[in-house]
Design a protein around this motif. Structure first.
Motif, PDB file in Angstrom:
ATOM      1  N   ASP A 348       0.853  -1.171  -0.066  1.00 27.16           N
ATOM      2  CA  ASP A 348       0.007   0.048   0.038  1.00 27.16           C
ATOM      3  C   ASP A 348       0.782   1.470  -0.011  1.00 27.16           C
ATOM      4  OD1 ASP A 348      -2.046   1.902   0.120  1.00 27.16           O
ATOM      5  OD2 ASP A 348      -2.620   1.411   2.320  1.00 27.16           O
ATOM      6  N   ILE A 349       1.022   1.766  -1.206  1.00 27.21           N
ATOM      7  CA  ILE A 349       1.827   3.120  -1.132  1.00 27.21           C
ATOM      8  C   ILE A 349       0.789   4.232  -1.688  1.00 27.21           C
ATOM      9  CG2 ILE A 349       3.542   4.227  -2.605  1.00 27.21           C
ATOM     10  CD1 ILE A 349       4.994   1.575  -3.159  1.00 27.21           C
ATOM     11  N   THR A 350       0.748   5.263  -0.818  1.00 28.83           N
ATOM     12  CA  THR A 350      -0.058   6.390  -0.552  1.00 28.83           C
ATOM     13  C   THR A 350       0.216   7.214  -1.833  1.00 28.83           C
ATOM     14  OG1 THR A 350       0.814   7.529   0.905  1.00 28.83           O
ATOM     15  CG2 THR A 350      -1.022   6.003   1.732  1.00 28.83           C
ATOM     16  N   PRO A 351      -0.695   7.734  -2.705  1.00 29.02           N
ATOM     17  CA  PRO A 351      -0.213   8.779  -3.512  1.00 29.02           C
ATOM     18  C   PRO A 351       0.432   9.932  -3.008  1.00 29.02           C
ATOM     19  CG  PRO A 351      -2.528   7.956  -4.097  1.00 29.02           C
ATOM     20  CD  PRO A 351      -2.088   7.639  -2.938  1.00 29.02           C
ATOM     21  N   ASP A 352       0.129  10.420  -1.680  1.00 28.39           N
ATOM     22  CA  ASP A 352       0.699  11.307  -1.207  1.00 28.39           C
ATOM     23  C   ASP A 352       2.159  11.360  -0.687  1.00 28.39           C
ATOM     24  OD1 ASP A 352      -1.650  12.782  -1.126  1.00 28.39           O
ATOM     25  OD2 ASP A 352      -2.234  12.552   0.787  1.00 28.39           O
ATOM     26  N   ALA A 353       2.616   9.937  -0.346  1.00 26.34           N
ATOM     27  CA  ALA A 353       3.943   9.461  -0.275  1.00 26.34           C
ATOM     28  C   ALA A 353       4.834   9.834  -1.486  1.00 26.34           C
ATOM     29  CB  ALA A 353       4.281   8.159   0.172  1.00 26.34           C
ATOM     30  N   VAL A 354       4.159   9.828  -2.670  1.00 27.44           N
ATOM     31  CA  VAL A 354       4.875   9.966  -3.926  1.00 27.44           C
ATOM     32  C   VAL A 354       5.136  11.334  -4.402  1.00 27.44           C
ATOM     33  CG1 VAL A 354       5.400   9.498  -6.196  1.00 27.44           C
ATOM     34  CG2 VAL A 354       4.516   7.580  -4.857  1.00 27.44           C
ATOM     35  N   LEU A 357       7.449  13.881  -2.752  1.00 30.22           N
ATOM     36  CA  LEU A 357       8.872  14.006  -3.015  1.00 30.22           C
ATOM     37  C   LEU A 357       9.417  15.167  -3.780  1.00 30.22           C
ATOM     38  CD1 LEU A 357       9.488  10.512  -4.785  1.00 30.22           C
ATOM     39  CD2 LEU A 357       9.733  11.356  -2.197  1.00 30.22           C
ATOM     40  N   ARG A 358      10.342  15.804  -3.429  1.00 29.19           N
ATOM     41  CA  ARG A 358      10.997  17.090  -3.751  1.00 29.19           C
ATOM     42  C   ARG A 358      12.125  16.877  -4.659  1.00 29.19           C
ATOM     43  NH1 ARG A 358      12.588  20.029   1.561  1.00 29.19           N
ATOM     44  NH2 ARG A 358      12.888  21.787   0.122  1.00 29.19           N
ATOM     45  N   PRO A 359      12.162  17.433  -5.941  1.00 27.45           N
ATOM     46  CA  PRO A 359      13.282  17.215  -6.909  1.00 27.45           C
ATOM     47  C   PRO A 359      14.029  18.470  -6.552  1.00 27.45           C
ATOM     48  CG  PRO A 359      11.168  17.413  -8.126  1.00 27.45           C
ATOM     49  CD  PRO A 359      10.850  17.625  -6.623  1.00 27.45           C
ATOM     50  N   ARG A 360      15.373  17.950  -6.377  1.00 30.24           N
ATOM     51  CA  ARG A 360      16.317  19.089  -5.858  1.00 30.24           C
ATOM     52  C   ARG A 360      17.292  19.255  -6.898  1.00 30.24           C
ATOM     53  NH1 ARG A 360      15.364  19.328  -0.383  1.00 30.24           N
ATOM     54  NH2 ARG A 360      16.864  21.294  -0.350  1.00 30.24           N
ATOM     55  N   VAL A 361      18.037  20.479  -6.899  1.00 26.58           N
ATOM     56  CA  VAL A 361      19.407  20.719  -7.896  1.00 26.58           C
ATOM     57  C   VAL A 361      20.566  20.729  -6.681  1.00 26.58           C
ATOM     58  CG1 VAL A 361      20.507  22.145  -9.298  1.00 26.58           C
ATOM     59  CG2 VAL A 361      18.255  21.743  -9.649  1.00 26.58           C
ATOM     60  N   ALA A 382      18.261  11.255  -0.786  1.00 32.72           N
ATOM     61  CA  ALA A 382      17.713  10.117  -0.444  1.00 32.72           C
ATOM     62  C   ALA A 382      17.276   9.989   1.039  1.00 32.72           C
ATOM     63  CB  ALA A 382      19.010   8.828  -0.375  1.00 32.72           C
ATOM     64  N   GLU A 383      17.730  10.924   1.849  1.00 30.63           N
ATOM     65  CA  GLU A 383      17.229  11.126   3.388  1.00 30.63           C
ATOM     66  C   GLU A 383      15.892  11.682   3.262  1.00 30.63           C
ATOM     67  OE1 GLU A 383      21.764  10.716   3.757  1.00 30.63           O
ATOM     68  OE2 GLU A 383      20.249  11.587   2.373  1.00 30.63           O
ATOM     69  N   GLU A 384      15.607  12.445   2.466  1.00 31.63           N
ATOM     70  CA  GLU A 384      14.192  12.826   2.325  1.00 31.63           C
ATOM     71  C   GLU A 384      13.359  11.983   1.773  1.00 31.63           C
ATOM     72  OE1 GLU A 384      15.611  17.780   1.319  1.00 31.63           O
ATOM     73  OE2 GLU A 384      14.801  16.657   0.018  1.00 31.63           O
ATOM     74  N   THR A 388       8.985   9.415   3.573  1.00 31.56           N
ATOM     75  CA  THR A 388       7.692   9.035   3.175  1.00 31.56           C
ATOM     76  C   THR A 388       7.946   7.922   2.100  1.00 31.56           C
ATOM     77  OG1 THR A 388       8.205  10.497   1.196  1.00 31.56           O
ATOM     78  CG2 THR A 388       7.192  11.589   3.050  1.00 31.56           C
ATOM     79  N   LEU A 389       9.048   7.503   1.360  1.00 28.06           N
ATOM     80  CA  LEU A 389       9.065   6.313   0.440  1.00 28.06           C
ATOM     81  C   LEU A 389      10.129   5.581   0.705  1.00 28.06           C
ATOM     82  CD1 LEU A 389       6.991   5.163  -1.612  1.00 28.06           C
ATOM     83  CD2 LEU A 389       8.328   6.389  -3.318  1.00 28.06           C
ATOM     84  N   PRO A 390      10.615   4.865   1.877  1.00 26.71           N
ATOM     85  CA  PRO A 390      11.662   4.377   2.359  1.00 26.71           C
ATOM     86  C   PRO A 390      11.528   3.031   1.421  1.00 26.71           C
ATOM     87  CG  PRO A 390      10.082   3.735   4.037  1.00 26.71           C
ATOM     88  CD  PRO A 390       9.215   4.937   2.935  1.00 26.71           C
ATOM     89  N   GLU A 391      10.827   2.542   0.534  1.00 28.43           N
ATOM     90  CA  GLU A 391      10.853   1.387  -0.213  1.00 28.43           C
ATOM     91  C   GLU A 391      11.954   1.412  -1.286  1.00 28.43           C
ATOM     92  OE1 GLU A 391       6.770   1.728   1.656  1.00 28.43           O
ATOM     93  OE2 GLU A 391       8.038   2.946   0.658  1.00 28.43           O
ATOM     94  N   ILE A 392      12.232   2.763  -1.660  1.00 25.70           N
ATOM     95  CA  ILE A 392      13.207   2.762  -2.714  1.00 25.70           C
ATOM     96  C   ILE A 392      14.665   3.332  -2.300  1.00 25.70           C
ATOM     97  CG2 ILE A 392      11.290   3.289  -4.424  1.00 25.70           C
ATOM     98  CD1 ILE A 392      11.914   6.202  -4.536  1.00 25.70           C
ATOM     99  N   VAL A 393      14.671   3.311  -1.004  1.00 25.88           N
ATOM    100  CA  VAL A 393      16.001   3.662  -0.591  1.00 25.88           C
ATOM    101  C   VAL A 393      16.903   2.592  -0.159  1.00 25.88           C
ATOM    102  CG1 VAL A 393      17.095   5.136   1.403  1.00 25.88           C
ATOM    103  CG2 VAL A 393      14.964   5.717   0.647  1.00 25.88           C
ATOM    104  N   THR A 394      18.267   2.784  -0.477  1.00 27.62           N
ATOM    105  CA  THR A 394      19.134   1.651  -0.271  1.00 27.62           C
ATOM    106  C   THR A 394      20.211   2.160   0.534  1.00 27.62           C
ATOM    107  OG1 THR A 394      20.507   2.285  -2.092  1.00 27.62           O
ATOM    108  CG2 THR A 394      18.738   0.667  -2.572  1.00 27.62           C
TER     109      THR A 394
END
Length: 437
Positions: A348-354, A357-361, A382-384, A388-394
């Motif tokens: 269950d991945i909520t849309p709000d979790a995605v 996410l904040r694109p950064r430069v 990755a820390e940010e 909210t979405l730890p499933e894609i963090v290594t």
């Protein structure tokens, strides 16, 4: 006769005398446990009714017992709020203790005073009910329990339900403060006195210090300035610096140099493969082997494209794989068939979790050898993402956040797309319904 004693055989003892005697054995209150007992507990009923649970209670030396839940109807709400009281009312003239509603004054947040006489009517409060303006029902949030609890001479109570007329030395556990307290004759005091260093006797005048640390802000009599020792500063922190310098041996990044020549006579040097242009797309294979990537005795030819993953474009029919680099530096292919998977289950991945996410430069940190580094890269931190979405963090071998599975970001976006698709369908159906109407 000024002295009276009772009860004795063949002696007439009045109910007032029995009441005065029994109230010395037990205070007025509900016989139950403060934290869990439900005796004479008041709860919301239907509409303007409240329900009072069965129970046993002492009221000024008299006892009352209820064997079933009783419902009381509060007077109808008016245009102004008020506070009603639910009470047990002792009336010695009618030889009764009954449940009653003591209606509050409209527009006042203070409930009507209780009637508490020594030998006449005595009202013991069970709860207060906040009646809002123009309401038609009472909810549990409108009810504040006020019943005093007894059962032993060492009592338990909340701050709001302390004994009304305590005697010096009376002790009990206050559920509001979670402390034992006693009546000292003028106020409730903690049974465990607060100990300060000044109140202790026989304390040593000094202590031998042990190894410890202090925050700089905690230190007193510290010097306002200190002779500097060898240290460094960021250039931006230095004040009064000169605007120009006599150059000394140093280096510059190539893009920082202006007026540089367009071409140079070649000298002995090297280039990275990606920086070479007009290079051949293929090379005649030669026999060779690789350790750490192939099994013993196996060889690999350049012609199959394994040595040129950035150059070789896939075309024509065949099977292609994405390549993963594992933490120990080995390569493996990314497979998706159910043959390679087990314990498959939904996530269950909520849309709000995605969407959070904040694109950064950002700029890469300089290399350890002082070489150039990348600037103005576009991506995620990755820390940010881990918030909210730890499933894609290594994580690396030391358990530190290390990288992101960008290949899984598209999978995480599926719930967002599906939710938006469902909303579009719902909106189209609603629009179609409006057009028909």
């Amino acid at each position: 006769m000024a002295i009276t004693s009772y009860p004795f055989d063949s002696q007439v003892v009045t109910e007032t005398q029995f009441s005065q005697m029994f109230r010395e054995f037990q205070d007025s209150g509900v016989v139950t446990s403060y934290s869990s007992g439900s005796a004479f507990g008041v709860s919301a009923g239907s509409g303007m009714q409240v329900s009072v649970a069965s129970g046993l209670a002492f009221v000024r030396g008299f006892m009352v017992q209820s064997t079933a839940t009783e419902n009381l109807t509060l007077p109808a709400a008016g245009t102004s709020a008020r506070v009603d009281r639910i009470v047990l009312r002792l009336d010695p003239s009618t030889n009764s203790i009954v449940l009653a509603v003591l209606q509050g004054t409209a527009g006042s947040s203070t409930p009507t005073a209780l009637t508490q006489t020594d030998t006449g009517i005595y009202e013991m409060e069970l709860a207060q009910v906040a009646v809002g303006a123009n309401v038609a029902s009472i909810t549990s949030t409108n009810i504040t329990p006020m019943r005093p609890v007894v059962g032993t001479r060492v009592g338990s109570w909340a701050t709001r339900t302390r004994p009304a007329s305590p005697r010096t030395g009376q002790i009990g556990f206050n559920m509001t403060t979670s402390q034992w307290e006693f009546w000292n004759g003028t106020a409730w005091a903690s049974l465990v006195a607060t100990i300060t260093w000044d109140s202790l006797s026989g304390v040593p005048a000094s202590f031998v210090p042990a190894a410890h640390t202090h925050k700089w802000a905690d230190l007193t009599d510290k010097p306002s300035t200190m002779p500097p020792s060898s240290h460094t500063h960021d250039w931006t922190q230095v004040t009064g610096k000169p605007s120009s310098f006599v150059p000394s041996a140093h280096g510059h990044a190539w893009e920082e140099i202006s007026g540089k020549p367009e071409t140079y006579a070649p000298a002995t040097h090297s280039h990275t493969w990606s920086s070479v242009t007009s290079k051949p797309s293929t090379f005649p294979p030669s026999s060779h082997s690789h350790s750490g990537y192939l099994e013993a005795g196996d060889t690999i030819a350049w012609a199959n494209g394994s040595k040129q993953p950035h150059n070789n474009s896939a075309s024509g029919p065949g099977t292609y794989y994405a390549v993963w680099v594992e933490g120990d530096g080995t390569f493996c292919r990314n497979t998706s068939s159910l043959r390679f998977k087990q314990n498959v289950r939904d996530i269950d991945i909520t849309p709000d979790a995605v969407l959070s996410l904040r694109p950064r430069v950002y700029d890469r940190r300089p290399k350890e050898d002082g070489g150039d580094y990348r600037r103005d890269e576009f991506g995620l931190i990755a820390e940010e993402v881990a918030e909210t979405l730890p499933e894609i963090v290594t994580y690396d071998e030391q358990g530190r956040i290390d990288a992101l599975r960008y290949d899984l970001l598209g999978v995480a976006l599926l719930p967002v797309v599906q939710a938006q698709e469902q909303r579009l369908r719902d909106l189209e159906e609603r629009l179609a319904a409006l057009e028909v109407a």
